[in-house]
Design an enzyme around this catalytic site. Structure first.
Site, PDB file in Angstrom:
ATOM      1  N   HIS A 125       0.845  -1.207   0.000  1.00  0.00           N
ATOM      2  CA  HIS A 125       0.000   0.000   0.000  1.00  0.00           C
ATOM      3  C   HIS A 125       0.875   1.249   0.000  1.00  0.00           C
ATOM      4  CE1 HIS A 125      -3.008  -2.646   2.364  1.00  0.00           C
ATOM      5  NE2 HIS A 125      -3.536  -2.469   1.168  1.00  0.00           N
ATOM      6  N   LYS A 154     -17.499  -7.091   8.312  1.00  0.00           N
ATOM      7  CA  LYS A 154     -16.123  -7.578   8.324  1.00  0.00           C
ATOM      8  C   LYS A 154     -15.580  -7.605   9.753  1.00  0.00           C
ATOM      9  CE  LYS A 154     -12.486  -7.185   4.951  1.00  0.00           C
ATOM     10  NZ  LYS A 154     -11.682  -6.327   4.122  1.00  0.00           N
ATOM     11  N   ARG A 190      -1.097  -6.439  -7.815  1.00  0.00           N
ATOM     12  CA  ARG A 190       0.038  -7.294  -7.479  1.00  0.00           C
ATOM     13  C   ARG A 190       0.227  -8.414  -8.481  1.00  0.00           C
ATOM     14  NH1 ARG A 190      -2.145  -8.981  -1.776  1.00  0.00           N
ATOM     15  NH2 ARG A 190      -3.903  -9.089  -3.174  1.00  0.00           N
ATOM     16  N   SER A 247      -2.444  -7.687   3.151  1.00  0.00           N
ATOM     17  CA  SER A 247      -2.867  -7.506   4.545  1.00  0.00           C
ATOM     18  C   SER A 247      -3.213  -8.849   5.191  1.00  0.00           C
ATOM     19  CB  SER A 247      -4.070  -6.565   4.622  1.00  0.00           C
ATOM     20  OG  SER A 247      -3.695  -5.261   4.268  1.00  0.00           O
TER      21      SER A 247
END
Length: 155
Positions: A17, A41, A90, A127
């Site tokens: 990030h 979440k 990515r 993450s």
């Protein structure tokens, strides 16, 4: 003014990030790091922790603001008058996923999505990997900015 948002949960912010943000501020007059809030979440870090990690990491960068939002990202873009969404890629899987979201956002609004490839040395970091390393007591410090430091007993 060319204003962009960089949305995500940032649970926690990673060096991937950080890489996209540092490169993104060269493209825009202002970059809003937008922490999305999703009540469904289960986050490892509180919203306050995630805000602090990011604000501390970019405290000397005047082109960055850190805000939180709920709901559709395009609605938040309209609210803050952002014409762009910045996203990092990515791998090919990220591209396919992000492409579908970008097409949907474009259909809903005039917001353009700008993709940056994560630097090769950081493309493996996510993450979820960082959270897994933390949960198992591993050394996560080479995966996150210096501002993300916790004691393993806190998790």
């Amino acid at each position: 003014m060319r204003r962009a948002i960089f949305p995500g949960s940032f649970d926690p912010i990673t060096l991937g990030h950080f890489d996209i943000i540092q490169r993104g501020i060269t493209l825009f007059d202002e970059l809003i790091i937008a922490i999305g809030i999703n009540a469904e979440k289960n986050y490892m870090f509180t919203l306050e922790e995630r805000l602090r990690f990011i604000e501390d990491a970019f405290r000397d960068e005047p082109k960055i603001r850190v805000l939180t939002y709920e709901g559709l990202t395009v609605d938040f873009c309209k609210k803050v008058d952002a014409g762009f969404i910045l996203r990092g890629l990515r791998n090919p899987g990220d591209f396919e996923f992000e492409k579908a979201i970008a097409h949907t956002n474009r259909k809903l609004s005039e917001i353009e999505t700008v993709f940056l490839l994560t630097s090769s040395g950081k493309s493996y970091i996510s993450s979820s990997i960082v959270r897994d390393v933390i949960r198992h007591g591993g050394d996560y410090t080479g995966l996150v900015p210096e501002t993300v430091r916790i004691s393993s007993s806190d998790r």
